[in-house]
Structures are given as C-alpha cells and as structure tokens.
Design a protein around this motif. Structure first.
Motif, PDB file in Angstrom:
ATOM      1  N   TYR A 268       5.094   1.399   3.568  1.00  0.00           N
ATOM      2  CA  TYR A 268       5.302   0.442   4.657  1.00  0.00           C
ATOM      3  C   TYR A 268       5.121  -0.980   4.162  1.00  0.00           C
ATOM      4  CZ  TYR A 268       0.194  -0.017   5.193  1.00  0.00           C
ATOM      5  OH  TYR A 268      -1.151  -0.264   4.988  1.00  0.00           O
ATOM      6  N   GLU A 269       4.589  -1.138   2.956  1.00  0.00           N
ATOM      7  CA  GLU A 269       4.523  -2.399   2.232  1.00  0.00           C
ATOM      8  C   GLU A 269       4.671  -2.027   0.768  1.00  0.00           C
ATOM      9  OE1 GLU A 269       2.946  -5.778   0.006  1.00  0.00           O
ATOM     10  OE2 GLU A 269       2.125  -3.746   0.021  1.00  0.00           O
ATOM     11  N   VAL A 270       5.170  -2.923  -0.039  1.00  0.00           N
ATOM     12  CA  VAL A 270       5.561  -2.570  -1.401  1.00  0.00           C
ATOM     13  C   VAL A 270       4.487  -1.782  -2.140  1.00  0.00           C
ATOM     14  CG1 VAL A 270       6.094  -3.555  -3.666  1.00  0.00           C
ATOM     15  CG2 VAL A 270       7.270  -4.413  -1.625  1.00  0.00           C
ATOM     16  N   SER A 271       3.222  -2.114  -1.949  1.00  0.00           N
ATOM     17  CA  SER A 271       2.147  -1.452  -2.699  1.00  0.00           C
ATOM     18  C   SER A 271       1.312  -0.504  -1.856  1.00  0.00           C
ATOM     19  CB  SER A 271       1.225  -2.514  -3.316  1.00  0.00           C
ATOM     20  OG  SER A 271       1.936  -3.338  -4.213  1.00  0.00           O
ATOM     21  N   ASN A 272       1.791  -0.150  -0.656  1.00  0.00           N
ATOM     22  CA  ASN A 272       0.963   0.644   0.259  1.00  0.00           C
ATOM     23  C   ASN A 272       1.771   1.755   0.922  1.00  0.00           C
ATOM     24  OD1 ASN A 272      -1.854  -0.861   0.711  1.00  0.00           O
ATOM     25  ND2 ASN A 272      -0.264  -2.394   0.348  1.00  0.00           N
ATOM     26  N   TRP A 273       1.156   2.943   0.954  1.00  0.00           N
ATOM     27  CA  TRP A 273       1.764   4.125   1.538  1.00  0.00           C
ATOM     28  C   TRP A 273       0.782   4.746   2.540  1.00  0.00           C
ATOM     29  CZ3 TRP A 273       2.300   2.440  -3.353  1.00  0.00           C
ATOM     30  CH2 TRP A 273       3.565   2.438  -3.945  1.00  0.00           C
ATOM     31  N   ALA A 274       1.310   5.212   3.666  1.00  0.00           N
ATOM     32  CA  ALA A 274       0.459   5.808   4.698  1.00  0.00           C
ATOM     33  C   ALA A 274       1.025   7.155   5.112  1.00  0.00           C
ATOM     34  CB  ALA A 274       0.348   4.885   5.906  1.00  0.00           C
ATOM     35  N   ALA A 275       0.133   8.062   5.508  1.00  0.00           N
ATOM     36  CA  ALA A 275       0.542   9.400   5.926  1.00  0.00           C
ATOM     37  C   ALA A 275       1.049   9.428   7.362  1.00  0.00           C
ATOM     38  CB  ALA A 275      -0.613  10.377   5.753  1.00  0.00           C
ATOM     39  N   SER A 276       0.795   8.365   8.128  1.00  0.00           N
ATOM     40  CA  SER A 276       1.238   8.296   9.519  1.00  0.00           C
ATOM     41  C   SER A 276       1.192   6.842   9.966  1.00  0.00           C
ATOM     42  CB  SER A 276       0.322   9.135  10.423  1.00  0.00           C
ATOM     43  OG  SER A 276      -0.987   8.573  10.453  1.00  0.00           O
ATOM     44  N   GLU A 277       1.768   6.559  11.119  1.00  0.00           N
ATOM     45  CA  GLU A 277       1.726   5.201  11.660  1.00  0.00           C
ATOM     46  C   GLU A 277       0.281   4.731  11.900  1.00  0.00           C
ATOM     47  OE1 GLU A 277       3.813   1.719  13.045  1.00  0.00           O
ATOM     48  OE2 GLU A 277       4.698   3.565  12.260  1.00  0.00           O
ATOM     49  N   PRO A 278      -0.582   5.547  12.516  1.00  0.00           N
ATOM     50  CA  PRO A 278      -1.968   5.088  12.727  1.00  0.00           C
ATOM     51  C   PRO A 278      -2.743   4.860  11.432  1.00  0.00           C
ATOM     52  CG  PRO A 278      -1.452   6.933  14.175  1.00  0.00           C
ATOM     53  CD  PRO A 278      -0.334   6.835  13.188  1.00  0.00           C
ATOM     54  N   ALA A 279      -2.286   5.442  10.319  1.00  0.00           N
ATOM     55  CA  ALA A 279      -2.998   5.298   9.050  1.00  0.00           C
ATOM     56  C   ALA A 279      -2.721   3.962   8.367  1.00  0.00           C
ATOM     57  CB  ALA A 279      -2.626   6.443   8.115  1.00  0.00           C
ATOM     58  N   ARG A 280      -1.721   3.227   8.825  1.00  0.00           N
ATOM     59  CA  ARG A 280      -1.422   1.930   8.221  1.00  0.00           C
ATOM     60  C   ARG A 280      -2.595   0.977   8.420  1.00  0.00           C
ATOM     61  NH1 ARG A 280       4.937   0.482   9.226  1.00  0.00           N
ATOM     62  NH2 ARG A 280       5.796   2.497   8.531  1.00  0.00           N
ATOM     63  N   CYS A 281      -2.843   0.144   7.418  1.00  0.00           N
ATOM     64  CA  CYS A 281      -3.958  -0.801   7.506  1.00  0.00           C
ATOM     65  C   CYS A 281      -3.555  -1.975   8.392  1.00  0.00           C
ATOM     66  CB  CYS A 281      -4.343  -1.298   6.115  1.00  0.00           C
ATOM     67  SG  CYS A 281      -5.703  -2.495   6.147  1.00  0.00           S
ATOM     68  N   ARG A 282      -4.100  -2.017   9.592  1.00  0.00           N
ATOM     69  CA  ARG A 282      -3.722  -3.058  10.546  1.00  0.00           C
ATOM     70  C   ARG A 282      -4.261  -4.422  10.152  1.00  0.00           C
ATOM     71  NH1 ARG A 282      -5.755  -2.199  15.666  1.00  0.00           N
ATOM     72  NH2 ARG A 282      -6.900  -0.276  15.249  1.00  0.00           N
ATOM     73  N   HIS A 283      -5.366  -4.446   9.410  1.00  0.00           N
ATOM     74  CA  HIS A 283      -5.879  -5.742   8.980  1.00  0.00           C
ATOM     75  C   HIS A 283      -4.905  -6.395   7.994  1.00  0.00           C
ATOM     76  CE1 HIS A 283      -8.911  -8.833   8.334  1.00  0.00           C
ATOM     77  NE2 HIS A 283      -8.568  -8.785   7.056  1.00  0.00           N
ATOM     78  N   ASN A 284      -4.424  -5.642   7.023  1.00  0.00           N
ATOM     79  CA  ASN A 284      -3.457  -6.207   6.090  1.00  0.00           C
ATOM     80  C   ASN A 284      -2.159  -6.571   6.800  1.00  0.00           C
ATOM     81  OD1 ASN A 284      -5.163  -6.108   3.905  1.00  0.00           O
ATOM     82  ND2 ASN A 284      -4.406  -4.149   3.153  1.00  0.00           N
ATOM     83  N   LEU A 285      -1.755  -5.783   7.777  1.00  0.00           N
ATOM     84  CA  LEU A 285      -0.564  -6.131   8.548  1.00  0.00           C
ATOM     85  C   LEU A 285      -0.757  -7.443   9.298  1.00  0.00           C
ATOM     86  CD1 LEU A 285       0.444  -2.596   9.856  1.00  0.00           C
ATOM     87  CD2 LEU A 285       1.870  -4.101   8.443  1.00  0.00           C
ATOM     88  N   LEU A 286      -1.981  -7.719   9.739  1.00  0.00           N
ATOM     89  CA  LEU A 286      -2.263  -9.000  10.387  1.00  0.00           C
ATOM     90  C   LEU A 286      -1.999 -10.142   9.407  1.00  0.00           C
ATOM     91  CD1 LEU A 286      -5.223  -9.874  12.678  1.00  0.00           C
ATOM     92  CD2 LEU A 286      -4.849 -11.267  10.654  1.00  0.00           C
ATOM     93  N   TYR A 287      -2.435  -9.993   8.158  1.00  0.00           N
ATOM     94  CA  TYR A 287      -2.133 -11.008   7.142  1.00  0.00           C
ATOM     95  C   TYR A 287      -0.627 -11.159   6.953  1.00  0.00           C
ATOM     96  CZ  TYR A 287      -6.959 -10.596   5.228  1.00  0.00           C
ATOM     97  OH  TYR A 287      -8.322 -10.590   5.031  1.00  0.00           O
ATOM     98  N   TRP A 288       0.039 -10.027   6.775  1.00  0.00           N
ATOM     99  CA  TRP A 288       1.440 -10.039   6.384  1.00  0.00           C
ATOM    100  C   TRP A 288       2.377 -10.500   7.488  1.00  0.00           C
ATOM    101  CZ3 TRP A 288       0.430  -4.449   4.442  1.00  0.00           C
ATOM    102  CH2 TRP A 288      -0.258  -4.489   3.225  1.00  0.00           C
TER     103      TRP A 288
END
Length: 405
Positions: A268-288
């Motif tokens: 979901y980001e070049v250096s990040n992979w998640a097993a599901s939508e809730p598993a995505r890091c929301r703090h980093n998404l806030l930055y991005w």
C-alpha cells in the motif's frame, strides 16, 4: 530571507505557530509522534538521533524522560489552543522506546489523552527491539492503551545482523510476535532491511520467510542506505565492506514483493505491505497524506498546516528548555505552496491510491505520458484519473517524482 535555510527560521520561546498554520486546524487528521532517544548500543548503519548511556552526559536522565515529554504535550495544548483535535494516531519511535518502563510510555500516552482526547479508534504504536520486551511488558503496554507494536527484525541471518551491529538473536523476533499476540495486540509489524553487504539472495529469502512465518499482519522492507557519519559508512570507506549495489537492491525488492504477495500481503506504500486494510499503519498514512502532527522529544519534527519545525537534538538541552518553560523547538520553516505540492506528489505517488492526474502541472505532461508508455504507471487507474505506480514504477519512484516536478 527564504524559509528553507539549513537552520530554518527562529521559533518564539512560546512555540506559537504562524496564523497560516492555524487555518483549517481540526479539519485535518491529527496525531502525535513521541521520540524516545535511548538505545543500549548504536547500530552501525543508524544515523537517527539516539544516545547510549555513555553518550548522554550530565543533564539527561532516562528516569525523568517521561515527565519531560509530558511537559511538551502540555506545551502543545497551549500552542494549539482550544481547537477540537482528537488524536487519531500516536507513534512512539526511537531509539528504543521500550527501554523505558511500560508505565512511563503509558504515562505519556495518558497525558496526550488528557490534554487532547484520543479518538475512539485511535491507533497507538510503539517500536521495540525484540530483546527489550517480554510478556509482562507487552501485557502492560496493551493494558495501557497501545494497539500496535513494530519490532525491528532487520534480518534472520546472524552474519547479516553482525554487519548491521544488531544485538538480537535471529529467532527472537518470532518469539516476540507470539508474545505480542498473546498479550492482545491485533496489529504487529516486522521491519526488515535488504541489501546489507554480505547478504545473498538466499539470505534475503530466508529473512522474508522467517518474517512471514512469525505471523505479523504488516511487514516493512527498506533498502539499506549508507549514511555519512555512521560506523557502516566508515567501514565501507576503508574498504572493509562493499558499497550496496542498486541493481541488487532492486532484485531484492522484487523478491520481497513476490514472497509477500504469495503470503497474502498487499503493498500500500512502496516499502510497506499489509495483510488487510485494518493492518495498514494509519500513523504513517497520516504523514503521507498531509495530516498534522506534533513531534515530542529531542530532534522530533512536527508539522501543522504547512509549518514544519524540529526540536533541539540533545536530551539535556531539550529537558532544559522545557524546565525553563520554553519551547524546545530549534527552528522551523513555512513551506511555500510549490514546496507543499512537491512533497505531496512525492509522498502520495508512493501509495497504492496514487496521485490525481489532473493536479499534475502542464509542464510535466510529457514526462507523465512517457512514464505511462514506459510501464511505470498503471493504465487502468490512469484512465480513471489516478497516477498509480506499477511494480516497475515502484522501483523507479524517486526518479519519476523528479521527472514530474
């Protein structure tokens, strides 16, 4: 004078933000980053603002750190006034945050909640060295409100860990993941590094397999960057180790994406992979995605409404400023509209949601068409108005951003 001077512009002793930063305050997601600058030893590749016990010197106390950080949280409330700012994400990074007792970390988190209020579904993450926590500490963190933990695994191979000067044993990250799950953490990340001198493709595959088998729901994988001033850079300069190779790094990225995808992880980001939508890091998404955040701690950076600032680096200077009732901010810059656009393009283009094609300037249209023709952008989303990287495009993301700006 331009705002992007190396040392930035001065910050008032009160920490007051310019009026431009306060416009729209509360309409953007808001979070906290809490920097904990302590480490047992310094890893050879690390250039973060961290200190071992021997490096701290007088005036800096790990035992007093939580109380000092709480003072900055209270300063943040004074600076931001009475704006309604429920905190959506909190991220404790370092350093090694879990070198502090769990009670100290939850004390800082509690202060953030008391001053601002935590959103009902707030994501609260701490980084941890696998060796710095055990079942009791993990249970205390979970009971104190932490919802996510990120372990620095880096590699499963002992000789690779030795080059990186990492101090954990290869099997410990998997044990730490199991202990975190048992403590009630639904979301667990493992950080990996690829391209270390002496690492082979098989070593990298073994590290990925070990990470996947450990059972996290999120994996971050970063290419090793040799930073000036680090012990690793000195060893490479002396010829003791070879410089990491860009082509090797690209091959390792392809291996990572294939293995993680086969295991059910999606990028979901070049250096990040998640097993599901809730598993995505929301703090980093806030930055991005251009949110606001307050950075607590020595050397921490904050950003509100296009104003970015950074604190003094040394823990003793940081503590002294707060003890005097002054902002610990060293300097700041107010980003010009064109700088904000470039940052937004650079960050959002790295996401699987991409960047709006209509917002890419006319001067970049030729480069945009060339990127599409060269297979760097996915034609399906492009027709729908989004510039989304292909796998090939992810390998060339930085160069593509340069072409489009």
């Amino acid at each position: 004078m331009p705002s992007a001077l190396l040392d930035g512009d001065p910050v008032p002793a009160s920490g007051a933000l310019p009026d431009s930063a306060r416009e729209g305050l509360g309409t953007r997601p808001f979070g906290f980053y809490v920097h904990v600058p302590f480490c047992v030893t310094r890893c050879g590749y690390c250039d973060f603002n961290t200190y071992t016990a021997a490096e701290l010197g007088p005036g800096a106390s790990r035992a007093d750190y939580a109380a000092t950080a709480v003072e900055e949280v209270r300063l943040a409330r004074r600076v931001l006034g009475d704006a309604d700012l429920p905190v959506r994400t909190v991220f404790f990074g370092g350093g090694t945050p879990t070198l502090l007792p769990a009670g100290d970390l939850t004390r800082v988190l509690r202060a953030i909640g008391d001053e601002f209020g935590l959103a009902p579904d707030a994501e609260v993450t701490t980084e941890a060295n696998p060796e710095s926590v055990g079942p009791a500490a993990l249970e205390a963190l979970r009971a104190g409100g932490f919802t996510r933990i990120s372990f620095g695994m880096q590699s499963a191979r002992e000789h690779v860990l030795a080059v990186l000067d990492r101090r954990h044993t290869p099997g410990r990250p998997a044990e730490a993941v199991r202990e975190a799950r048992a403590a009630g953490f639904a979301h667990v990340n493992l950080d990996l590094i690829y391209g270390t001198p002496g690492e082979s493709d098989d070593d990298w595959r073994a590290s990925l397999a070990a990470a996947i088998d450990a059972g996290p729901d999120h994996v971050s994988a970063y290419s090793l960057i040799v930073e000036d001033g680090t012990r690793l850079a000195a060893r490479i300069r002396r010829g003791e180790l070879p410089m990491p190779d860009d082509d090797v790094a690209a091959d390792r990225y392809l291996i990572a994406d294939a293995m993680l995808a086969a295991a059910g992880f999606s990028w979901y980001e070049v250096s990040n992979w998640a097993a599901s939508e809730p598993a995505r890091c929301r703090h980093n998404l806030l930055y991005w995605t251009g949110g606001d955040w307050w950075g607590v701690g020595p050397g921490a950076h904050g950003h509100v409404g296009g104003t970015r600032w950074w604190n003094v680096k040394h823990p003793a200077a940081y503590a002294a400023r707060l003890a005097e009732g002054r902002s610990p901010a060293h300097a700041r810059e107010v980003l010009a509209p064109e700088d904000r656009y470039v940052e937004r393009l650079m960050l959002e283009l790295r996401l699987d949601s991409g960047f709006p094609v209509a917002e890419i300037g006319p001067d970049a249209r030729t480069a945009l068409a060339r990127a599409l023709g060269d297979g760097l952008l996915d034609p399906g989303p492009f027709r729908a108005g989004r510039a989304v990287l292909t796998l090939k495009g992810r390998l060339l993301a930085d160069a593509l951003v340069r072409d489009l700006t």
